[in-house]
Scaffold this motif. Structure first.
Motif, PDB file in Angstrom:
ATOM      1  N   SER A 266       0.836  -1.203   0.000  1.00  0.00           N
ATOM      2  CA  SER A 266       0.000   0.000   0.000  1.00  0.00           C
ATOM      3  C   SER A 266       0.869   1.250   0.000  1.00  0.00           C
ATOM      4  CB  SER A 266      -0.947   0.006   1.210  1.00  0.00           C
ATOM      5  OG  SER A 266      -0.208  -0.006   2.418  1.00  0.00           O
ATOM      6  N   ARG A 267       0.259   2.368  -0.284  1.00  0.00           N
ATOM      7  CA  ARG A 267       0.924   3.668  -0.287  1.00  0.00           C
ATOM      8  C   ARG A 267       0.687   4.351   1.045  1.00  0.00           C
ATOM      9  NH1 ARG A 267       0.953   6.407  -5.492  1.00  0.00           N
ATOM     10  NH2 ARG A 267       0.834   8.376  -4.346  1.00  0.00           N
ATOM     11  N   VAL A 268       1.765   4.760   1.705  1.00  0.00           N
ATOM     12  CA  VAL A 268       1.623   5.399   3.010  1.00  0.00           C
ATOM     13  C   VAL A 268       1.204   6.854   2.887  1.00  0.00           C
ATOM     14  CG1 VAL A 268       3.324   3.851   4.033  1.00  0.00           C
ATOM     15  CG2 VAL A 268       4.079   6.040   3.073  1.00  0.00           C
ATOM     16  N   ASP A 269       1.263   7.414   1.683  1.00  0.00           N
ATOM     17  CA  ASP A 269       0.956   8.835   1.520  1.00  0.00           C
ATOM     18  C   ASP A 269      -0.484   9.073   1.069  1.00  0.00           C
ATOM     19  OD1 ASP A 269       1.513   7.610  -0.922  1.00  0.00           O
ATOM     20  OD2 ASP A 269       2.164   9.487  -1.855  1.00  0.00           O
ATOM     21  N   LEU A 270      -1.319   8.036   1.036  1.00  0.00           N
ATOM     22  CA  LEU A 270      -2.714   8.179   0.610  1.00  0.00           C
ATOM     23  C   LEU A 270      -3.617   8.100   1.828  1.00  0.00           C
ATOM     24  CD1 LEU A 270      -2.706   5.924  -2.585  1.00  0.00           C
ATOM     25  CD2 LEU A 270      -2.407   8.415  -2.439  1.00  0.00           C
ATOM     26  N   ALA A 271      -4.318   9.186   2.114  1.00  0.00           N
ATOM     27  CA  ALA A 271      -5.141   9.269   3.319  1.00  0.00           C
ATOM     28  C   ALA A 271      -6.504   8.609   3.101  1.00  0.00           C
ATOM     29  CB  ALA A 271      -5.341  10.734   3.707  1.00  0.00           C
ATOM     30  N   PRO A 272      -7.114   8.068   4.158  1.00  0.00           N
ATOM     31  CA  PRO A 272      -8.473   7.535   4.043  1.00  0.00           C
ATOM     32  C   PRO A 272      -9.479   8.647   3.782  1.00  0.00           C
ATOM     33  CG  PRO A 272      -7.765   7.564   6.333  1.00  0.00           C
ATOM     34  CD  PRO A 272      -6.565   7.920   5.519  1.00  0.00           C
ATOM     35  N   ILE A 273     -10.629   8.254   3.229  1.00  0.00           N
ATOM     36  CA  ILE A 273     -11.683   9.200   2.860  1.00  0.00           C
ATOM     37  C   ILE A 273     -12.961   8.822   3.609  1.00  0.00           C
ATOM     38  CG2 ILE A 273     -13.114  10.044   0.948  1.00  0.00           C
ATOM     39  CD1 ILE A 273     -10.808   9.363  -0.939  1.00  0.00           C
ATOM     40  N   PRO A 274     -13.683   9.791   4.157  1.00  0.00           N
ATOM     41  CA  PRO A 274     -14.970   9.455   4.789  1.00  0.00           C
ATOM     42  C   PRO A 274     -15.885   8.748   3.797  1.00  0.00           C
ATOM     43  CG  PRO A 274     -14.317  11.687   5.352  1.00  0.00           C
ATOM     44  CD  PRO A 274     -13.361  11.230   4.282  1.00  0.00           C
ATOM     45  N   VAL A 275     -16.517   7.672   4.216  1.00  0.00           N
ATOM     46  CA  VAL A 275     -17.376   6.907   3.319  1.00  0.00           C
ATOM     47  C   VAL A 275     -18.487   7.773   2.716  1.00  0.00           C
ATOM     48  CG1 VAL A 275     -19.067   5.017   3.223  1.00  0.00           C
ATOM     49  CG2 VAL A 275     -16.841   4.668   4.318  1.00  0.00           C
ATOM     50  N   PRO A 276     -19.175   8.631   3.493  1.00  0.00           N
ATOM     51  CA  PRO A 276     -20.219   9.474   2.876  1.00  0.00           C
ATOM     52  C   PRO A 276     -19.660  10.383   1.782  1.00  0.00           C
ATOM     53  CG  PRO A 276     -20.464   9.448   5.263  1.00  0.00           C
ATOM     54  CD  PRO A 276     -19.145   8.796   4.974  1.00  0.00           C
ATOM     55  N   ASP A 277     -18.445  10.914   1.974  1.00  0.00           N
ATOM     56  CA  ASP A 277     -17.848  11.754   0.943  1.00  0.00           C
ATOM     57  C   ASP A 277     -17.542  10.944  -0.308  1.00  0.00           C
ATOM     58  OD1 ASP A 277     -18.002  13.720   2.821  1.00  0.00           O
ATOM     59  OD2 ASP A 277     -15.837  13.941   3.136  1.00  0.00           O
ATOM     60  N   ALA A 278     -17.036   9.739  -0.120  1.00  0.00           N
ATOM     61  CA  ALA A 278     -16.733   8.886  -1.269  1.00  0.00           C
ATOM     62  C   ALA A 278     -18.003   8.537  -2.032  1.00  0.00           C
ATOM     63  CB  ALA A 278     -16.027   7.612  -0.800  1.00  0.00           C
ATOM     64  N   GLU A 279     -19.078   8.211  -1.288  1.00  0.00           N
ATOM     65  CA  GLU A 279     -20.348   7.878  -1.940  1.00  0.00           C
ATOM     66  C   GLU A 279     -20.887   9.069  -2.716  1.00  0.00           C
ATOM     67  OE1 GLU A 279     -22.145   4.516   1.129  1.00  0.00           O
ATOM     68  OE2 GLU A 279     -22.386   6.649   1.599  1.00  0.00           O
ATOM     69  N   HIS A 280     -20.766  10.260  -2.168  1.00  0.00           N
ATOM     70  CA  HIS A 280     -21.245  11.465  -2.860  1.00  0.00           C
ATOM     71  C   HIS A 280     -20.464  11.688  -4.153  1.00  0.00           C
ATOM     72  CE1 HIS A 280     -22.922  15.488  -3.347  1.00  0.00           C
ATOM     73  NE2 HIS A 280     -21.678  15.927  -3.556  1.00  0.00           N
ATOM     74  N   THR A 281     -19.149  11.558  -4.079  1.00  0.00           N
ATOM     75  CA  THR A 281     -18.318  11.762  -5.272  1.00  0.00           C
ATOM     76  C   THR A 281     -18.631  10.719  -6.335  1.00  0.00           C
ATOM     77  OG1 THR A 281     -16.525  12.717  -3.946  1.00  0.00           O
ATOM     78  CG2 THR A 281     -15.949  11.873  -6.131  1.00  0.00           C
ATOM     79  N   LEU A 282     -18.768   9.465  -5.916  1.00  0.00           N
ATOM     80  CA  LEU A 282     -19.050   8.397  -6.874  1.00  0.00           C
ATOM     81  C   LEU A 282     -20.423   8.574  -7.510  1.00  0.00           C
ATOM     82  CD1 LEU A 282     -17.629   5.385  -4.830  1.00  0.00           C
ATOM     83  CD2 LEU A 282     -16.621   6.400  -6.883  1.00  0.00           C
ATOM     84  N   ALA A 283     -21.403   9.042  -6.741  1.00  0.00           N
ATOM     85  CA  ALA A 283     -22.736   9.299  -7.310  1.00  0.00           C
ATOM     86  C   ALA A 283     -22.659  10.344  -8.405  1.00  0.00           C
ATOM     87  CB  ALA A 283     -23.690   9.737  -6.200  1.00  0.00           C
TER      88      ALA A 283
END
Length: 313
Positions: A266-283
């Motif tokens: 994995s990449r240590v420089d990639l931060a986690p994303i809030p699931v609701p934010d990810a769902e909004h972006t994907l929608a």
């Protein structure tokens, strides 16, 4: 069969040649953590390996592989001066440069496989005549695990490196992608010596960018494969973690009733994303139901691309 030369990728030929009845003897200088996949030995076989303190500290010989063979009933011996790679069955001999490691499958190796009885006898005599032999038992294995933790990986083509420079992060072609929930797990004493130390074997690429970690997988009916991509979600469905790539074949966890472990890159420089934010972006990208809160395999190529795009990958 006669005598045949195989290179620069001889491991499929080696593995096939040694799948015979009767005891096998192998003198393999160095073992990667996934050596049992390449060198399938069983109870009654003999394996001589360089499991010296220097080899283990350099991460050239893995305690995980040693533990696997011991658990399978193989007699394992250590010879600190061993640098050859020779395998003998009742009818064949394999002689060449290939160590039993994934790195060896990427390096340019060469072996000769022969059923010449004189060569088979001579190769067997070579293995039987190796000196300065130490029996690998539980005490030896515990000491080797401690040395592994102290040491660090030294890049040696065909031994510990990948035969390439920076291996990158995502594979050029992603075979499968999964959403999985994180499950906290504390390894017990029986498992610790077999695989927990492997999680500390060092980064897969530049130390500032990549890391390796362990993932326990209990579903024996749907085992992961090298190159699969995993997206982890926290148990409370609050955070979506950046992709991790399966970096090893399945490694059996001792006394765990079919459970296996995998190394993940994995990449240590990639931060986690809030699931609701990810769902909004994907929608907004045309995926209103990405099912991030349910463990499943992501079949849609466009959804895969959209998910990777959350981290600009």
């Amino acid at each position: 069969m006669g005598t045949a030369f195989h290179g620069p990728s001889p491991w499929p030929h080696i593995t096939r040649a040694i799948r015979t009845r009767g005891p096998r003897r192998a003198a393999i200088a160095h073992l990667g953590q996934d050596a049992p996949t390449l060198l399938p030995l069983r109870a009654g076989d003999v394996l001589v390996v360089n499991a010296s303190r220097a080899a283990v500290r350099a991460h050239a010989t893995s305690p995980v592989a040693l533990a696997h063979y011991l658990d399978a009933g193989v007699r394992v011996l250590s010879s600190p001066n061993l640098h050859a790679n020779v395998i003998v069955t009742d009818r064949r001999a394999v002689i060449g440069s290939a160590n039993a490691s994934h790195s060896s499958t990427l390096a340019e190796e060469a072996v000769v496989i022969t059923d010449d009885p004189d060569i088979v006898a001579a190769a067997g005599a070579f293995i039987d005549g190796l000196e300065v032999i130490t029996e690998v038992d539980q005490t030896f294995l515990d000491n080797a695990t401690a040395q592994w933790q102290i040491g660090r990986a030294v890049p040696l083509p065909g031994v510990t490196s990948r035969g390439r420079g920076d291996p990158g992060f995502l594979p050029a072609t992603i075979p499968r992608m999964f959403v999985r929930h994180i499950v906290d797990y504390d390894p017990g004493p029986a498992e610790y010596h077999a695989w927990a130390s492997e999680a500390r074997r060092g980064p897969a690429g530049p130390a500032t960018k990549y890391q390796l970690e362990w993932f326990r997988h209990d579903r024996s009916d749907s085992r992961l494969e090298r190159g699969d991509v995993l997206l982890f979600v926290t148990a409370d469905n609050q955070w979506l973690y950046a992709p991790a790539v399966v970096d090893s074949e399945a490694i059996a966890i001792l006394h765990a009733h079919g459970a296996v472990g995998h190394l993940l890159r994995s990449r240590v420089d990639l931060a986690p994303i809030p699931v609701p934010d990810a769902e909004h972006t994907l929608a907004g990208l045309g995926h209103p139901h990405p099912r991030l809160r349910v463990d499943h395999r992501i079949a849609s190529p466009s959804l895969r691309t959209a998910l990777l795009g959350l981290w600009n990958l």
